[in-house]
Motif scaffolding. Structure first.
Motif, short mmCIF file in Angstrom:
data_model
loop_
_atom_site.label_atom_id
_atom_site.label_comp_id
_atom_site.label_asym_id
_atom_site.label_seq_id
_atom_site.Cartn_x
_atom_site.Cartn_y
_atom_site.Cartn_z
N PHE A 263 38.96 127.33 31.87
CA PHE A 263 38.16 126.93 32.83
C PHE A 263 38.46 127.60 34.40
CE2 PHE A 263 42.11 124.81 32.52
CZ PHE A 263 42.68 124.88 34.11
N VAL A 274 36.32 121.10 38.38
CA VAL A 274 35.60 122.34 37.32
C VAL A 274 34.84 123.34 36.71
CG1 VAL A 274 37.47 122.17 35.00
CG2 VAL A 274 38.13 120.19 36.96
N TRP A 276 33.91 125.03 33.06
CA TRP A 276 34.48 124.97 31.76
C TRP A 276 33.77 126.13 31.52
CZ3 TRP A 276 37.61 121.03 29.38
CH2 TRP A 276 38.12 119.94 30.21
N ARG A 284 36.67 120.37 24.98
CA ARG A 284 36.09 119.43 25.13
C ARG A 284 35.30 119.21 24.72
NH1 ARG A 284 33.63 117.97 30.84
NH2 ARG A 284 32.51 115.93 30.60
N THR A 371 30.99 110.65 34.08
CA THR A 371 31.40 111.60 34.90
C THR A 371 31.11 110.67 36.35
OG1 THR A 371 30.69 113.15 33.71
CG2 THR A 371 31.33 113.95 36.34
N LEU A 384 44.49 120.75 36.75
CA LEU A 384 42.87 119.30 36.07
C LEU A 384 43.74 117.81 36.11
CD1 LEU A 384 42.15 121.02 32.73
CD2 LEU A 384 40.91 121.16 35.02
N PHE A 390 35.77 113.76 37.69
CA PHE A 390 35.91 114.79 36.17
C PHE A 390 35.54 112.95 35.37
CE2 PHE A 390 37.92 109.83 37.04
CZ PHE A 390 38.46 109.82 37.94
N SER A 532 41.18 110.35 32.05
CA SER A 532 39.94 112.01 32.31
C SER A 532 40.13 112.91 31.55
CB SER A 532 40.77 112.04 34.24
OG SER A 532 40.03 113.55 34.10
N GLU A 534 39.20 115.85 31.75
CA GLU A 534 39.88 117.02 32.64
C GLU A 534 41.69 116.64 32.93
OE1 GLU A 534 37.03 115.42 33.51
OE2 GLU A 534 35.73 116.89 33.72
#
Length: 654
Positions: A263, A274, A276, A284, A371, A384, A390, A532, A534
């Motif tokens: 990331f 973030v 990814w 993820r 999100t 993160l 997130f 979260s 993240e």
RNA sequence: GCCAGAGUAGCUCAGUGGCAGAGCAGCUGAUUCGUAAUCAGCAGGUCGCGAGUUCGACCCUCGCCUCUGGCUCCA
């Protein structure tokens, strides 16, 4: 009428020693004197004493009858005393080196100590070295550390004369009629203690870093300079701690995130957001798929809700008033205000409320990878672990009163089932209940709170979980259980939460029709397992040190042809792996095998498949497992079977 | 937000008020090799961004952006 007992009328008192002896001691005798007189073992090594459960100085006279024992450096509660005394030595060193410095406060903290100072210039790294050097000299001097008790007014005058305004503040604010201060080699500090008897008892310490810190932690106040350090009973323990810091540094998810191309965070796009990369996205997706399967198995339904909504939605939920500083808002061309959702709950309530619910429909377990965006102050962002955008593995359970124990039980079962799969074994449960003395600050009725708190306790007990109970720590809308999970190097992380919510059902006036035909309000339970995605992803990187188990690894297998002569065979092996659903690739570089292996090890690929003429002749691969080395020759089909089962069963070992 | 430190090639990092450096990665070529680095060559930069000081700034000053460590766990 009898006189109250005093040291004069009652010159001796009974003290129970650790070996069970009950002895009569004269009033005014100190813990150390008693230890000497009665020849307590290892008394020369003791750094403090414990009297009726409380830590006291070795030189403290016992105020009453009771139980006395000694505290040795290796005892668990010795650390706090060692660290606190070390912080005093640091303050003394600073005052000796920089006499104009004002001292503020210097407590022991979880893994060390700090002291806050006021001076014109910040401390530099060179200052730190110099201070540490001076501390060692002070230890060498082996100064007596003595407690003094004086009238509050005397202490005030003393710190006034010494021109220590912060100490003066503490004496005025915190002292009773009698103030205690500690003195060593002319250095005086208003302090409760206890402390070690002399500076020579200290030694295994290290100053770690400097930082700014507001006086009394308030942004309204001036900023002081803080020096952090740590101390242990022995050099070995200090070394072990420093090594643990080094280990944590090696596992840092920001570093590994870059090395493994997982990331990034881009300056042009803004901080706390973030990106990814393909490798990170694979991990993820696997994390999400796993939990989705577990939820499906447990009767959850999945929903998807919009990222933005009219301000009205968040006005009804109350977030607009209570959470405004953290919310991003947008304004449309026709001047309508829209809010970027900071929470998923209102959306889920919308779906619940989209139809008439019967008691037969409940419980509804509504889940979403939702999100959310929250404005966080720039200084609080961290890799993160703290971001502005997130994804929560959020779910809300709507249920009847008679279902709450079962539902909480289900949440706790889920938490353990999920985390054990990642190799987490150590869980800490924390129950937060309301403060009965402050009932008016809470949403919900007494009846609801009682039922909810009882349900949490019942579920914890039923699962035989030990937990900490925190009175008055519940948020205003309901009691909760937080779960901390301990990672591979012993660090606890707060991940899951299970919370009752009495606020939203009321605000949105949601209901179900009960057996008796009456409209009733359902219980609503908010719960997240990972919290979260993240943050959990960051924790996983550090937990595994970048060595993901096969099911999570972005690349599960890499084919390493010994030379281009076998590239055709290598490609055919690769093709079979991919056909079998494995994430595999082939190293087509002209490097020698040694280099290919090194690169694959650095990329932390779990399976390395070396192929040369020998393997090509026998339809095999030479299997190497990361961190373990050469496993010998294996038939291609056998390897595929092994890798597939490691993936399908989500095994931790390759 | 505030304090301190930092930002130089894709990565890790040297460096100086006067022509911008290394290793790894990349590209090209040679090598066809058996379990943690084959050799040679080439290319690679608005020194975070913007102003200012200076004959001259990557370096000094100011502002901004980003990152890192912190910002009451008993006086």
């Amino acid at each position: 009428m009898s006189e109250p007992r005093s040291p004069i009328t009652d010159p001796s008192r009974e003290v129970t020693l650790p070996d069970g002896r009950v002895v009569s001691v004269a009033a005014g005798m100190s813990a150390l004197e008693i230890a000497k007189q009665h020849e307590l073992p290892r008394r020369g090594r003791a750094i403090a004493a414990r009297f009726n459960g409380r830590a006291i100085d070795l030189h403290a006279a016992l105020p009453e009858a009771g139980h006395l024992s000694l505290i040795y450096p290796e005892d668990p509660d010795a650390l706090e005393i060692l660290r606190h005394s070390t912080s005093h030595v640091m303050a003394q060193a600073v005052k000796e080196l920089f006499p104009d410095t004002k001292i503020a406060q210097g407590p022991a903290i979880e893994d060390g100590f700090y002291y806050d100072f006021r001076r014109d210039e910040p401390f530099t790294d060179e200052d730190l070295e110099q201070i540490e050097q001076r501390m060692r000299e002070i230890v060498e001097r082996n100064l007596q550390i003595r407690r003094h008790e004086v009238a509050k007014a005397v202490a005030e005058r003393m710190f006034e004369q010494e021109q220590e305004p912060y100490k003066l503040y503490f004496v005025r604010e915190k002292s009773g009629p009698v103030a205690s201060y500690y003195e060593q080699g002319g250095f005086r500090d208003f302090c409760r203690g206890p402390h070690v008897p002399s500076t020579g008892r200290l030694g295994a310490f290290k100053l770690l870093r400097t930082a700014g810190a507001y006086w009394l932690g308030s942004e309204q106040n001036e900023m002081l300079w803080r020096i952090y350090g740590t101390a242990f009973a022995t050099e070995q323990e200090l070394d072990a701690y420093l090594q643990q810091l080094e280990e944590a540094r090696k596992r840092d998810h920001r570093r590994l995130g870059k090395e493994l191309d997982l990331f990034s965070v881009q300056e042009v796009a803004g901080s706390g957001l973030v990106f990814w990369h393909p490798n990170g996205t694979i991990v993820r997706h696997e994390i999400e798929s796993f939990l989705r399967e577990e939820l499906t198995r447990r009767g959850y339904v999945f929903v998807t809700t919009p990222h933005i909504a009219r301000d009205q939605l968040f006005r009804v939920s109350g977030h607009y008033d209570y959470y405004r500083e953290n919310m991003y808002t947008l304004r449309t061309a026709d001047d309508e205000e829209l809010v970027l959702k900071p929470m998923n709950c209102p959306g889920h309530v919308m779906i619940y409320d989209a139809g008439l619910r019967s008691y037969r429909d409940l419980p509804i377990r509504m889940a979403e990878y939702g999100t959310v965006y929250r404005y966080e102050r720039s200084g609080t962002l961290a890799g993160l672990f703290r971001v502005r955008g997130f994804t929560q593995d959020d779910a809300h359970i709507f249920c009847r009163p008679d279902q709450i124990v079962e539902e909480i039980d289900g949440c706790l079962e889920l938490v353990e089932a999920v985390f054990r799969r990642f190799g987490f074994e150590d869980f800490r449960f924390e129950l937060s209940v309301r403060d009965p003395g402050n009932a008016e600050k809470y949403a919900g009725t007494d009846e609801e709170w009682n039922a909810a708190e009882a349900a949490l306790v019942t579920a914890l007990d039923r699962r035989h979980l030990t937990y900490q109970r925190y009175e008055g720590e519940a948020v205003f809308y309901g009691p909760k259980i937080d779960v901390k999970v301990v990672d591979a190097i012993g660090r606890p992380w707060q991940l899951s939460t299970v919370q009752f919510d009495f606020n939203l059902p009321r605000r949105f006036d949601i209901a179900f029709v009960d057996q008796d035909g009456q409209r009733k309000q359902p219980y609503m339970v908010h719960r997240a397992i990972y919290g979260s995605i993240e943050r959990f992803f960051g924790i996983l990187i550090e937990h595994f040190g970048g060595y993901f188990p096969v099911w999570l690894a972005p690349v599960q297998a890499r084919v390493l042809p010994v030379s281009e002569k076998v590239s055709e065979y290598a490609e055919s092996v690769l093709c079979r792996l991919q056909q079998a659903g494995l994430r595999a690739e082939c190293d087509r570089s002209p490097d020698k095998v040694g280099a290919k292996i090194r690169n694959a090890e650095l990329a932390k690929v779990p399976y390395m498949l070396v192929v040369g003429p020998r393997e090509a002749d026998s339809d095999a691969v030479s299997l190497r497992i990361h961190q373990q080395g050469d496993q010998g020759s294996v038939a291609v089909d056998a390897f595929i079977e092994r890798a597939r089962s490691a993936t399908a069963e989500r095994r931790l070992q390759p």
